[in-house]
Enzyme design. Structure first.
Site, PDB file in Angstrom:
ATOM      1  N   ARG A 153      78.942 -42.052 -41.398  1.00  0.00           N
ATOM      2  CA  ARG A 153      78.914 -41.153 -40.241  1.00  0.00           C
ATOM      3  C   ARG A 153      78.250 -41.889 -39.094  1.00  0.00           C
ATOM      4  NH1 ARG A 153      75.662 -38.004 -37.302  1.00  0.00           N
ATOM      5  NH2 ARG A 153      76.569 -36.100 -36.398  1.00  0.00           N
ATOM      6  N   CYS A 154      79.010 -42.124 -38.040  1.00  0.00           N
ATOM      7  CA  CYS A 154      78.504 -42.869 -36.893  1.00  0.00           C
ATOM      8  C   CYS A 154      77.738 -41.918 -35.983  1.00  0.00           C
ATOM      9  CB  CYS A 154      79.666 -43.523 -36.133  1.00  0.00           C
ATOM     10  SG  CYS A 154      79.129 -44.507 -34.726  1.00  0.00           S
ATOM     11  N   VAL A 155      76.430 -42.097 -35.908  1.00  0.00           N
ATOM     12  CA  VAL A 155      75.585 -41.242 -35.079  1.00  0.00           C
ATOM     13  C   VAL A 155      75.874 -41.476 -33.604  1.00  0.00           C
ATOM     14  CG1 VAL A 155      73.208 -40.660 -34.490  1.00  0.00           C
ATOM     15  CG2 VAL A 155      73.794 -41.237 -36.846  1.00  0.00           C
ATOM     16  N   CYS A 158      79.062 -39.807 -32.916  1.00  0.00           N
ATOM     17  CA  CYS A 158      79.093 -38.454 -33.478  1.00  0.00           C
ATOM     18  C   CYS A 158      80.434 -38.211 -34.163  1.00  0.00           C
ATOM     19  CB  CYS A 158      78.855 -37.421 -32.387  1.00  0.00           C
ATOM     20  SG  CYS A 158      78.626 -35.744 -33.027  1.00  0.00           S
ATOM     21  N   ALA A 159      80.779 -39.097 -35.080  1.00  0.00           N
ATOM     22  CA  ALA A 159      82.069 -39.015 -35.762  1.00  0.00           C
ATOM     23  C   ALA A 159      81.930 -39.516 -37.185  1.00  0.00           C
ATOM     24  CB  ALA A 159      83.116 -39.837 -35.015  1.00  0.00           C
TER      25      ALA A 159
END
Length: 360
Positions: A153-155, A158-159
């Site tokens: 989960r790429c902070v 946000c994806a």
């Protein structure tokens, strides 16, 4: 006596603020680079009009490209694992497979030749999705469904990154690094000529872009190494944990028609998917067309076919998953077969559904 400390859950606006902070930094750097360096210094003072216009056009194009990639990453999404019915380990008349939503029977599935399982040979089950959790799929709490080849989960964006949007994410990181290189090199090349008029904005932009390049280049190189070894970020992190959970693999031995449950060490489980030659690993993650490795266009996954059956009327896993189906690499299969030959297995059993492997 222990004390319960509730886990802090950040508000939703905090989770969605990171992409807008990134966009604000990119906007500020673009404005400072285009106005303070390209227009004020190169265009007006040094008389390098063509260079100034060219740099502004290139940087603006890359900015727009990053926005387009981010939108595609969010819209296309990581992919959603179709519901997979239970594997036919026992005869259907001895097990009551009923759906939690309806009273209809769920058609059982012919077990794949090899799948990750528990120590008893049963496939991993997702209670939230009421489905078998196939190899490399993980349940996302953000999306509330299982994601095929879940990566991370790429902070910052946000994806959730999975099989469908992984190539777009890698392109985002690559073009981010390229943008930072262009800005840093351009400032450094003309630094001696503008040092008397060097302003605080350019110094701040130089520091931000150097940091951005280091971060994006490190991330890009890390993911390229993962692709070469056919590993996801989740698998790499699990491999580094000192007390990671034991993993098991249920393997169908064609020679005796028996299934063997093999325990895998951390290094062994992370190397299950590595393929030979190296090209096949890149093809798995980025697609077979090299041209689209660099073209920032995503393709939403087409709708999967319904439960297609084989000649005996039972559905198979590849027909349900389509391109989400994961196959073990040659090294992984050889490693498992070697363990079986050396009697290094937890248990063995005969699965009722394997009779159809023999028939077909």
């Amino acid at each position: 006596m222990g004390f319960y400390v509730p886990r802090w859950q950040p508000p939703s606006w905090v989770k969605y603020s990171a992409p807008f902070m990134l966009l604000a930094l990119i906007t500020y750097c673009t404005w400072g680079f285009a106005h303070r360096l390209c227009y004020d210094q190169l265009f007006k003072k040094l008389g390098r009009q063509s260079v100034a216009i060219g740099l502004i056009c290139v940087v603006t194009f890359l900015d727009a490209l990053l926005v387009v990639l981010w939108c595609q990453i969010k819209i296309i999404g990581p992919g959603r694992l179709p519901k997979v019915p239970p594997y036919m380990i026992l005869p259907e008349d001895s097990v009551d497979y009923r759906s939690s939503e309806t009273t209809t029977m769920i058609p059982s599935l012919i077990p794949p030749l090899c799948y990750q399982s528990g120590p008893n040979g049963q496939p991993i089950w997702c209670n939230d999705c009421a489905s078998v959790k196939t190899d490399r799929a993980h349940h996302s709490t953000d999306l509330n469904y299982c994601v095929p080849r879940f990566d991370h989960r790429c902070v910052l964006l946000c994806a959730v990154i999975g099989k469908d949007n992984y190539r777009l994410f890698l392109q985002f990181v690559m073009y981010m690094a390229l943008l930072a290189v262009i800005v840093v090199v351009s400032i450094c090349v003309f630094l001696r000529q503008i040092r008397k008029d060097l302003d605080d904005n350019l110094i701040a932009i130089l520091a931000i872009t150097i940091w951005g390049y280091v971060m994006s280049a490190a991330m890009l190189s890390t993911h390229i190494l993962c692709i070469m070894k056919n590993r996801t970020t989740v698998e790499v992190m699990a491999r580094r944990k000192a007390h990671s959970k034991l993993s098991y693999c249920c393997y169908y031995n064609v020679k005796d028609g028996c299934r063997y449950v093999v325990q895998l060490e951390r290094d062994e489980s992370s190397d299950l998917w590595r393929k030979r030659p190296l090209w096949r690993n890149f093809s798995d993650f980025l697609g077979p067309n090299v041209l689209f490795w660099f073209i920032p266009i995503g393709f939403p996954n087409s709708k999967h076919r319904e439960l297609e059956a084989n000649n005996d009327g039972y559905p198979t896993l590849p027909t349900i998953l389509g391109r989400y189906y994961e196959s073990y690499g040659d090294e992984g299969k050889e490693m498992i077969e070697k363990k079986i030959a050396e009697n290094q297995y937890v248990t063995k059993f005969y699965a009722y559904g394997d009779r159809y492997h023999l028939i077909n």
